[in-house]
Design a protein around this motif. Sequence first.
Motif, PDB file in Angstrom:
ATOM      1  N   PHE A   1       0.826  -1.211   0.000  1.00  0.00           N
ATOM      2  CA  PHE A   1       0.000   0.000   0.000  1.00  0.00           C
ATOM      3  C   PHE A   1       0.860   1.261   0.000  1.00  0.00           C
ATOM      4  O   PHE A   1       0.452   2.309  -0.529  1.00  0.00           O
ATOM      5  CB  PHE A   1      -0.990  -0.014   1.179  1.00  0.00           C
ATOM      6  N   ILE A   2       2.068   1.172   0.561  1.00  0.00           N
ATOM      7  CA  ILE A   2       2.986   2.316   0.553  1.00  0.00           C
ATOM      8  C   ILE A   2       3.617   2.465  -0.827  1.00  0.00           C
ATOM      9  O   ILE A   2       3.729   3.581  -1.363  1.00  0.00           O
ATOM     10  CB  ILE A   2       4.060   2.140   1.638  1.00  0.00           C
ATOM     11  N   LYS A   3       4.009   1.348  -1.435  1.00  0.00           N
ATOM     12  CA  LYS A   3       4.605   1.407  -2.772  1.00  0.00           C
ATOM     13  C   LYS A   3       3.603   1.945  -3.795  1.00  0.00           C
ATOM     14  O   LYS A   3       3.969   2.716  -4.693  1.00  0.00           O
ATOM     15  CB  LYS A   3       5.106   0.019  -3.176  1.00  0.00           C
ATOM     16  N   GLU A   4       2.340   1.561  -3.638  1.00  0.00           N
ATOM     17  CA  GLU A   4       1.312   2.059  -4.574  1.00  0.00           C
ATOM     18  C   GLU A   4       1.120   3.564  -4.444  1.00  0.00           C
ATOM     19  O   GLU A   4       0.852   4.254  -5.441  1.00  0.00           O
ATOM     20  CB  GLU A   4       0.005   1.320  -4.322  1.00  0.00           C
ATOM     21  N   ALA A   5       1.280   4.094  -3.227  1.00  0.00           N
ATOM     22  CA  ALA A   5       1.178   5.545  -3.036  1.00  0.00           C
ATOM     23  C   ALA A   5       2.315   6.259  -3.771  1.00  0.00           C
ATOM     24  O   ALA A   5       2.119   7.342  -4.337  1.00  0.00           O
ATOM     25  CB  ALA A   5       1.216   5.879  -1.545  1.00  0.00           C
ATOM     26  N   ALA A   6       3.503   5.650  -3.775  1.00  0.00           N
ATOM     27  CA  ALA A   6       4.624   6.238  -4.512  1.00  0.00           C
ATOM     28  C   ALA A   6       4.351   6.218  -6.012  1.00  0.00           C
ATOM     29  O   ALA A   6       4.658   7.189  -6.722  1.00  0.00           O
ATOM     30  CB  ALA A   6       5.906   5.468  -4.194  1.00  0.00           C
ATOM     31  N   ILE A   7       3.760   5.130  -6.482  1.00  0.00           N
ATOM     32  CA  ILE A   7       3.421   5.031  -7.910  1.00  0.00           C
ATOM     33  C   ILE A   7       2.405   6.101  -8.294  1.00  0.00           C
ATOM     34  O   ILE A   7       2.519   6.759  -9.346  1.00  0.00           O
ATOM     35  CB  ILE A   7       2.896   3.618  -8.233  1.00  0.00           C
ATOM     36  N   ARG A   8       1.413   6.313  -7.434  1.00  0.00           N
ATOM     37  CA  ARG A   8       0.411   7.351  -7.709  1.00  0.00           C
ATOM     38  C   ARG A   8       1.058   8.739  -7.749  1.00  0.00           C
ATOM     39  O   ARG A   8       0.707   9.589  -8.573  1.00  0.00           O
ATOM     40  CB  ARG A   8      -0.697   7.316  -6.648  1.00  0.00           C
ATOM     41  N   ALA A   9       2.008   8.972  -6.845  1.00  0.00           N
ATOM     42  CA  ALA A   9       2.701  10.263  -6.831  1.00  0.00           C
ATOM     43  C   ALA A   9       3.485  10.466  -8.124  1.00  0.00           C
ATOM     44  O   ALA A   9       3.482  11.566  -8.700  1.00  0.00           O
ATOM     45  CB  ALA A   9       3.627  10.342  -5.624  1.00  0.00           C
TER      46      ALA A   9
END
Length: 383
Positions: free
Chosen positions: A48-56
């Motif tokens: 869930f943290i890695k996906e937030a980086a991808i969204r950024a």
Amino acid sequence: MRGLSNRVRTLKPSATVAVNAKAMELRRQGVDLIAMTAGEPDFDTPQFIKEAAIRALAAGKTKYAPPAGIPELREAISAKFKRENGLEIPPEATVVTVGGKQALFNLFQAILNPGDEVIVIGPYWVSYPEMVRFAEGVPVEVLTGPESGFIPDPADIERRITSRTKAIVVNSPGNPTGAVYPKEVLTAIAELAQKYDLYVVSDEIYEHLIYEGEHFSPARVAPEHTITVNGAAKAFAMTGWRIGYAGGPKEVIKGIIDVSSQSTTSPDTIAQWAMVEALNNVEEAQRFITMAREAYRARRSIIVEGLNALGLPTPRVSGAFYVLSDVSRVDPDEQRAALRLLNEARVAVVPGTDFAAPRHVRFSYATSEENIRKALERIAAVL
């Protein structure tokens, strides 16, 4: 006129980093080595943290960030302090740094004048005294031992306070000991800060890795005297993302920000957005932290029981993912003992020399149960 500055000439390289680098080099050479050196979770960063980086990334959030950190992360840090630590620290009294290490480094640069003294409780993380010296301060040791579970006596700390004392460094749960200081000890240290008008530098990077007892922040007692330092590395397995933070008196935090503005400016913007998700998505974060903590708890039992069975006295401490073991049976000199374990058992550990822990080495159990059992078998064979 050419040459290095005196401050760099006298700076000791990090023993932990050096030993871990040697272990990694041996592995690259094909050596079957079990590395129990680094303070690095072996878990991957939660999805869930890695996906937030991808969204950024997808949203183009790739520009410079302010030296204090993006406002959204400072707000999340403020909310975290209140939710988890009972601290009222507004966003403007927080700062985001390149790992918790930079928060500490910049802090000492911000508060110390030449000759100012900083009390460090040993065994201690190797970087505390070196950071103090680099800021032209003087580290003053207060040593503890396994007989007390590496818990300091506040009276011993008070005896080392002088007119030059500027701060007391507290690390609970601790590296390299794994000790968790009781609430009454932390309260007494905070009261010393109030009594003598000192700072408490509270390094709480391992706060979520406690197996018995509860975490307590000394800023609850002395908020105007305490700088609380934390980060993403240990709780969220985000060592390489390099996100740390601190909160405390606004004047001190401004000093840290000013140092950042003339050095790194700010941490990686994408990593900051990932950290916003790590702090705000409480349900997912708690799920990961609970999983990791239970895994470490099981590993702790294996390594503590195993080392004691081998005749290497090892206290059963309550936090972090390290143990300090008396390796006199391997060799009375901890550096020779570490070298023997490396060369004969192919187990890499960190000698306690720079931790102020003679006769001891530090084992990190941030590795699999299989590796821990294999390491114990190899050490048994050597002994």
